[in-house]
Design an enzyme around this catalytic site. Structure first.
Site, PDB file in Angstrom:
ATOM      1  N   LYS A  74     -41.949 -26.820  42.971  1.00  0.00           N
ATOM      2  CA  LYS A  74     -42.449 -27.539  41.872  1.00  0.00           C
ATOM      3  C   LYS A  74     -43.674 -27.641  41.683  1.00  0.00           C
ATOM      4  O   LYS A  74     -43.864 -28.568  41.792  1.00  0.00           O
ATOM      5  CB  LYS A  74     -41.440 -28.905  41.893  1.00  0.00           C
ATOM      6  CG  LYS A  74     -40.971 -29.593  40.732  1.00  0.00           C
ATOM      7  CD  LYS A  74     -40.076 -30.742  41.055  1.00  0.00           C
ATOM      8  CE  LYS A  74     -40.134 -31.433  39.673  1.00  0.00           C
ATOM      9  NZ  LYS A  74     -38.373 -32.129  39.998  1.00  0.00           N
ATOM     10  N   SER A 149     -34.782 -32.710  37.038  1.00  0.00           N
ATOM     11  CA  SER A 149     -35.620 -31.596  36.761  1.00  0.00           C
ATOM     12  C   SER A 149     -35.900 -30.416  37.304  1.00  0.00           C
ATOM     13  O   SER A 149     -36.900 -30.048  36.804  1.00  0.00           O
ATOM     14  CB  SER A 149     -36.821 -32.772  36.436  1.00  0.00           C
ATOM     15  OG  SER A 149     -37.209 -33.178  37.929  1.00  0.00           O
ATOM     16  N   SER A 173     -33.033 -35.381  40.351  1.00  0.00           N
ATOM     17  CA  SER A 173     -33.353 -33.872  39.931  1.00  0.00           C
ATOM     18  C   SER A 173     -33.522 -33.179  40.935  1.00  0.00           C
ATOM     19  O   SER A 173     -34.268 -31.874  40.878  1.00  0.00           O
ATOM     20  CB  SER A 173     -35.100 -34.287  39.633  1.00  0.00           C
ATOM     21  OG  SER A 173     -34.971 -34.832  38.539  1.00  0.00           O
TER      22      SER A 173
END
Lengths: 473, 99
Positions: A74, A149, A173
């Protein structure tokens, strides 16, 4: 379906090489990423790193299970020299000065860090639509959101680009996008994985966790990244490894709690059915199902939207336009701060910073922040009590399947409600995993297992058993 | 009721410049989020301790020695928007007031 276990075996038995694997991964990204927007950037040194692992393997070196396997990160996990932006214009062009502990540990284990994945700006969002780099699409239906997210990491695994990607989970997330994309996502116990080099959102809630296609793969990755790190005082010394050695023949003796507050009216009926079918699979394998209650569940989201923004306000104070990141020169220092932050941050980030400034401000601290921390205690006590009576708590991961792109974008409160089942594990600092079950409306559904702090082992055991039975059916 | 003045005040506290068009949507959204979180007031939390730390950590000590890696130090300095040598250069913190 790519699994680390299979890829690792293929490498060990010389059926393929890491270089071939990395080239195939890059080719697929080149062909398919433009529509999905899972990756923001791929590493130009990946092929050379793969060749080096192949050379070491050919030389007879003993290599670990992740050696030579591409893994995505990420865009809020630092890798020295990489441009890391947390999906924000605020950090466009920002070259990381050092590497996150998880990145170092993966590299030391021989994993090939293949690139960075898209995310909601500073991990604030549930749909990966607040990214400065545009939204990521759900590979099961490109008109739908992937969740967030960590949507880019979820899609990177769901679309078959990689067998594993790391995300971060502050309120769901990792688990929520895993559920919406049909992959496994783990939020480890707070303190299990070092947060050093993770761009912080809410430091008392943040944990890094893996997306994989199987529970066993998640456990294999955890073995490499978990454990005490001198750079993170909240990381914890672990007693032993937790990868289950074998898949058990049945679930006899296992006690599963179904909290009534998680199966309420208003949730998607087909999602409920799908999750209940997973419960039946475990029940028919001998597990004992107990109906339990977590009475403070209904206050969890409210507590979260005080605790998280308060920590966000504090953590994002570092973006001053001076030491790193976006800069907009004003006529004096105060104007420079205000212009830099006003222009550099996106809408949702500004919303949460202001919310946190409000809840921490003089006169409101006791009514909001203190109250929320007390609620955190009550929520944790509920879970601690129930986890004395059962081994795991089973719930849906998300109250719905993936929704249309843009549908909740202008309605923050509705967007926040999509995390209603995942935030309690963060508030109570316990481990939780999302595992795919039957689809609903033609889209993936995940169920969530929560366990006692540091008992990831029980999540792996139950998850691996469920996967074995589900794949047979 | 969350007012326009409230939004301006917390934007100032947050060191955020907002355009005029941003203020009204934030007023509405922050107002509805705060109304939602207000449901916590229903619960009596007298004598409930605050959960301050997610894990029980007490003082963690290390010897007071520089741990900075020279390469990382160099890279951190390179990120400064303005510098003199190795020092971060910023606008005046205290402005002259016509002495």
């Amino acid at each position: 379906m790519l699994t680390i276990k299979q890829l690792s075996q293929d490498l060990r038995t010389h059926k393929t090489t890491s270089e071939e694997m990395v080239r195939a991964c890059l080719k697929k990204i080149e062909d398919e990423n433009e529509t999905l927007n899972a990756f923001i950037w791929v590493s130009p040194s990946a092929i050379d790193e793969a060749k080096e692992i192949d050379r070491r393997r050919a030389a007879g070196e003993e290599l670990g299970v992740l050696a030579g396997i591409p893994i995505a990160l990420k865009d809020n996990i630092l890798v020295k020299g990489w441009e890391i932006t947390a999906g924000s214009q605020m950090l466009e062009g920002h070259k990381a000065a050092y590497s996150a502990t998880v990145a170092d540990r993966l590299r030391n284990a021989g994993a090939i860090l293949i690139g960075r994945t898209n995310m909601d700006e500073f991990a604030m969002g549930s749909s990966t639509e607040t990214s400065h780099y545009g939204p990521t699409k759900n590979p099961h239906d490109k008109t739908k959101v992937p969740g967030g997210s960590s949507g880019g990491s979820a899609v990177a695994v769901a679309a078959g680009f990689v067998a594993c990607a790391l995300g971060s989970d502050t309120g769901g997330s990792v688990r929520q996008p895993a559920s919406l994309c049909g992959v496994v996502g783990l939020k480890p116990t707070y303190g299990r994985v070092s947060r050093y080099g993770l761009i912080p959102m809410a430091s008392s809630l943040d944990q890094i966790g893996p997306f994989t296609n199987t529970v066993e793969d998640a456990a294999l990755v955890m073995e490499v990244i978990e454990g005490k790190d001198a750079h993170d005082a909240t990381s914890t010394e672990l007693r032993s490894t937790t990868v289950p050695e074998l898949i058990e023949p049945d679930m006899k003796g296992l006690r599963i709690g179904l909290p009534k507050e998680y199966f309420v009216e208003g949730m998607d009926e087909d999602v409920r059915l799908s999750v209940m079918n997973a419960v039946k699979v475990l029940e028919s394998a001998g597990a004992v199902i107990k109906h339990v209650s977590l009475p403070h569940t209904k206050y969890a989201l409210a507590a979260y939207y005080i605790v998280a923004p308060s920590e966000i306000t504090s953590n994002l104070g570092r973006f001053d336009g001076l030491r790193f990141g976006y800069h907009s020169q004003g006529k004096n220092l105060a104007d420079t701060y205000e212009q830099t932050r006003g222009e550099g941050f996106g809408r949702e980030v500004k919303r949460r910073i202001m919310l946190g400034s409000y809840t921490l401000s003089a006169g409101y601290y006791d009514a909001y922040y203190k109250k929320a921390l007390q609620m955190r205690t009550l929520i944790k006590q509920d879970l601690d009590e129930v986890l004395k009576e059962v081994d795991v708590i089973l719930t849906p991961t998300s109250p719905s399947v993936a929704w249309d792109l843009g549908a909740k974008f202008d309605d923050p409160l509705t967007m926040y409600l999509s995390d209603i089942y995942t935030i309690t594990a963060n508030l109570a600092a316990i481990p939780a995993i999302s595992i795919p079950c039957e689809t609903a409306h033609g889209l993936p559904v995940g169920f969530q297992l929560m366990g006692k702090a540091f008992d990831e082992h029980v999540l792996y055991r139950v998850g691996m058993f469920y996967e074995k039975v589900a794949s047979r059916e | 009721m969350f007012t326009t003045e409230d939004v301006k005040k917390i934007a100032k506290l947050s060191r955020l410049h907002l355009s005029d068009e941003e203020i009204e949507p934030y007023r509405e959204q922050l107002g509805s989020i705060l109304a939602y979180v207000d449901q916590l007031q229903e619960v009596d939390t007298t004598n409930v301790p605050e959960l301050q730390h997610a894990v029980a950590v007490e003082n963690i000590f290390r010897s007071d020695e520089p741990v900075c890696d020279e390469d990382e130090r160099r890279r951190a300095i390179d990120l400064f928007t303005s510098k003199k040598g190795d020092l971060l250069e910023v606008q005046a913190v205290f402005e002259e007031k016509g002495i």
